[in-house]
Write a protein that holds these residues in place. Structure first.
Motif, PDB file in Angstrom:
ATOM      1  N   GLY A 291       0.787  -1.224   0.000  1.00  0.00           N
ATOM      2  CA  GLY A 291       0.000   0.000   0.000  1.00  0.00           C
ATOM      3  C   GLY A 291       0.818   1.272   0.000  1.00  0.00           C
ATOM      4  N   VAL A 292       2.144   1.157  -0.143  1.00  0.00           N
ATOM      5  CA  VAL A 292       3.021   2.332  -0.040  1.00  0.00           C
ATOM      6  C   VAL A 292       3.936   2.463  -1.247  1.00  0.00           C
ATOM      7  CG1 VAL A 292       4.849   3.429   1.308  1.00  0.00           C
ATOM      8  CG2 VAL A 292       2.981   2.255   2.475  1.00  0.00           C
ATOM      9  N   LEU A 293       4.641   1.399  -1.595  1.00  0.00           N
ATOM     10  CA  LEU A 293       5.610   1.435  -2.681  1.00  0.00           C
ATOM     11  C   LEU A 293       4.939   1.077  -4.010  1.00  0.00           C
ATOM     12  CD1 LEU A 293       8.535  -0.426  -0.878  1.00  0.00           C
ATOM     13  CD2 LEU A 293       8.140   2.033  -1.010  1.00  0.00           C
ATOM     14  N   TYR A 294       5.351   1.758  -5.056  1.00  0.00           N
ATOM     15  CA  TYR A 294       4.793   1.467  -6.371  1.00  0.00           C
ATOM     16  C   TYR A 294       5.908   1.419  -7.406  1.00  0.00           C
ATOM     17  CZ  TYR A 294       5.488   6.362  -7.663  1.00  0.00           C
ATOM     18  OH  TYR A 294       6.067   7.578  -7.947  1.00  0.00           O
ATOM     19  N   GLN A 295       5.650   0.737  -8.502  1.00  0.00           N
ATOM     20  CA  GLN A 295       6.585   0.727  -9.623  1.00  0.00           C
ATOM     21  C   GLN A 295       5.839   0.478 -10.925  1.00  0.00           C
ATOM     22  OE1 GLN A 295       9.492  -2.401  -9.002  1.00  0.00           O
ATOM     23  NE2 GLN A 295       8.193  -3.915  -9.983  1.00  0.00           N
ATOM     24  N   ALA A 296       6.343   1.100 -11.973  1.00  0.00           N
ATOM     25  CA  ALA A 296       5.751   0.947 -13.305  1.00  0.00           C
ATOM     26  C   ALA A 296       6.881   0.902 -14.321  1.00  0.00           C
ATOM     27  CB  ALA A 296       4.799   2.098 -13.606  1.00  0.00           C
ATOM     28  N   ARG A 297       6.707   0.082 -15.339  1.00  0.00           N
ATOM     29  CA  ARG A 297       7.684   0.004 -16.435  1.00  0.00           C
ATOM     30  C   ARG A 297       7.011   0.493 -17.709  1.00  0.00           C
ATOM     31  NH1 ARG A 297      12.413  -2.571 -15.456  1.00  0.00           N
ATOM     32  NH2 ARG A 297      12.537  -3.810 -13.549  1.00  0.00           N
ATOM     33  N   ILE A 298       7.664   1.457 -18.369  1.00  0.00           N
ATOM     34  CA  ILE A 298       7.153   1.996 -19.628  1.00  0.00           C
ATOM     35  C   ILE A 298       8.263   1.896 -20.660  1.00  0.00           C
ATOM     36  CG2 ILE A 298       6.283   4.039 -20.825  1.00  0.00           C
ATOM     37  CD1 ILE A 298       4.964   4.915 -18.259  1.00  0.00           C
ATOM     38  N   ALA A 299       7.950   1.292 -21.796  1.00  0.00           N
ATOM     39  CA  ALA A 299       8.943   1.092 -22.852  1.00  0.00           C
ATOM     40  C   ALA A 299       8.917   2.263 -23.823  1.00  0.00           C
ATOM     41  CB  ALA A 299       8.666  -0.217 -23.585  1.00  0.00           C
ATOM     42  N   LEU A 300      10.094   2.806 -24.103  1.00  0.00           N
ATOM     43  CA  LEU A 300      10.247   3.816 -25.142  1.00  0.00           C
ATOM     44  C   LEU A 300      10.651   3.105 -26.427  1.00  0.00           C
ATOM     45  CD1 LEU A 300      12.248   6.659 -23.328  1.00  0.00           C
ATOM     46  CD2 LEU A 300       9.805   6.609 -23.841  1.00  0.00           C
ATOM     47  N   PRO A 301       9.907   3.276 -27.524  1.00  0.00           N
ATOM     48  CA  PRO A 301      10.272   2.605 -28.781  1.00  0.00           C
ATOM     49  C   PRO A 301      11.468   3.275 -29.436  1.00  0.00           C
ATOM     50  CG  PRO A 301       8.366   4.006 -29.122  1.00  0.00           C
ATOM     51  CD  PRO A 301       8.670   4.060 -27.645  1.00  0.00           C
ATOM     52  N   SER A 302      11.984   2.655 -30.481  1.00  0.00           N
ATOM     53  CA  SER A 302      13.176   3.172 -31.149  1.00  0.00           C
ATOM     54  C   SER A 302      12.911   4.457 -31.912  1.00  0.00           C
ATOM     55  CB  SER A 302      13.719   2.108 -32.123  1.00  0.00           C
ATOM     56  OG  SER A 302      12.736   1.779 -33.089  1.00  0.00           O
ATOM     57  N   ASN A 303      11.639   4.746 -32.218  1.00  0.00           N
ATOM     58  CA  ASN A 303      11.313   5.938 -33.011  1.00  0.00           C
ATOM     59  C   ASN A 303      10.883   7.127 -32.159  1.00  0.00           C
ATOM     60  OD1 ASN A 303       9.008   4.534 -32.236  1.00  0.00           O
ATOM     61  ND2 ASN A 303       7.837   5.079 -34.042  1.00  0.00           N
ATOM     62  N   VAL A 304      11.317   7.175 -30.904  1.00  0.00           N
ATOM     63  CA  VAL A 304      10.929   8.288 -30.037  1.00  0.00           C
ATOM     64  C   VAL A 304      11.605   9.588 -30.482  1.00  0.00           C
ATOM     65  CG1 VAL A 304      10.430   6.930 -27.982  1.00  0.00           C
ATOM     66  CG2 VAL A 304      12.763   7.714 -28.402  1.00  0.00           C
ATOM     67  N   THR A 305      10.928  10.679 -30.198  1.00  0.00           N
ATOM     68  CA  THR A 305      11.470  12.011 -30.464  1.00  0.00           C
ATOM     69  C   THR A 305      12.378  12.418 -29.310  1.00  0.00           C
ATOM     70  OG1 THR A 305       9.501  12.632 -31.716  1.00  0.00           O
ATOM     71  CG2 THR A 305      10.866  14.423 -30.878  1.00  0.00           C
ATOM     72  N   THR A 306      13.496  13.043 -29.609  1.00  0.00           N
ATOM     73  CA  THR A 306      14.380  13.526 -28.545  1.00  0.00           C
ATOM     74  C   THR A 306      13.796  14.791 -27.930  1.00  0.00           C
ATOM     75  OG1 THR A 306      15.686  14.746 -30.174  1.00  0.00           O
ATOM     76  CG2 THR A 306      16.428  12.534 -29.601  1.00  0.00           C
TER      77      THR A 306
END
Length: 250
Positions: free
Chosen positions: A168-183
């Motif tokens: 109920g306190v700690l959280y984590q999330a993974r989000i993938a950035l694809p190869s075609n991301v804008t800088t």
């Protein structure tokens, strides 16, 4: 690092009633090199309730990762007399180049549509800022088309079970950035939600930059734009002349 942050904010919480979010990110700088295939970001942290262990509040966590916004013109093509032609267009002033939402539960189970729209908790709630004279229904149709197009490219995404909460306190999330991301500059905004209300939010910044030869070319193009443009023209003319001479001899 997260533990140090918790110790730092703990004394401040004594006089507070609302929870406090302490966000962290696995890497605040993503370097795009030649052959870049994407990157996985770990966004984690803690939601601290001033009531401590006595609180029975169950929080949901939503993380929204947005890339730099850009103006865009979306054109619609229609086949007329066997030829594909532009039949309409719509301009958007601030379309994020990347948009991802990760949540501990489906958004519709956490907040109502009005709250989701205020905080952009989903791809259907992205504030695109349309411009120009066009019917609202047409604007909505073009907006849906833009979102669907970028979803196919992996640039817009939703993960309704993308956040894990521990104790109920700690959280984590993974989000993938694809190869075609804008800088550019990315922002990861985290929301702590309970009983349909956003009780706390916090933001972490992430920088996506090109490095190596590509990075030096980008920097040169930005710092010496006139010379870069002139050099590109001279190079293209030289290659055209060389190709002409080569084929003339053959």
């Amino acid at each position: 690092m997260a533990a140090m942050a918790l110790l730092t904010v703990a004394p401040v919480l004594m006089g507070q009633r609302e929870p406090v979010l302490v966000p962290e990110v696995s890497q605040s700088r993503v370097e795009v090199r030649q052959g870049f295939t994407g990157a996985d970001l770990l966004l984690y942290g803690a939601v601290i309730d001033p009531a401590g262990s006595a609180s029975r509040t169950q929080y949901d966590i939503v993380v929204v990762l947005k890339g730099p916004s850009q103006p865009i013109r979306l054109r619609e093509k229609e086949r007329i007399a066997g030829i594909w032609m532009n039949s309409g267009s719509s301009d958007f002033q601030s379309a994020p180049s990347f948009f991802a939402v990760a949540a501990s539960s489906p958004i519709e189970e956490i907040v109502d549509p009005r709250t989701a729209a205020i905080y952009e908790l989903g791809t259907e709630f992205i504030q695109l800022s349309p411009t120009g004279q066009i019917e609202p229904e047409e604007q909505a149709r073009f907006a849906r088309g833009l979102v669907e197009m970028r979803e196919r490219l992996g640039l817009y995404k939703e993960e309704p079970d993308g956040v894990r909460i521990s104790e109920g306190v700690l959280y984590q999330a993974r989000i993938a950035l694809p190869s075609n991301v804008t800088t550019g500059e990315y922002t990861a905004e985290t929301f702590a939600i309970a009983n349909g209300r956003v009780l706390a939010s916090a933001t972490a910044d992430i920088e996506v930059v090109k490095v190596g030869l590509e990075g030096r070319v980008v920097v040169a193009a930005q710092r010496w734009a006139p010379f870069y443009g002139l050099g590109a023209i001279i190079l293209s003319l030289g290659m055209g002349w060389f190709a002409g001479r080569l084929f003339a001899k053959s």
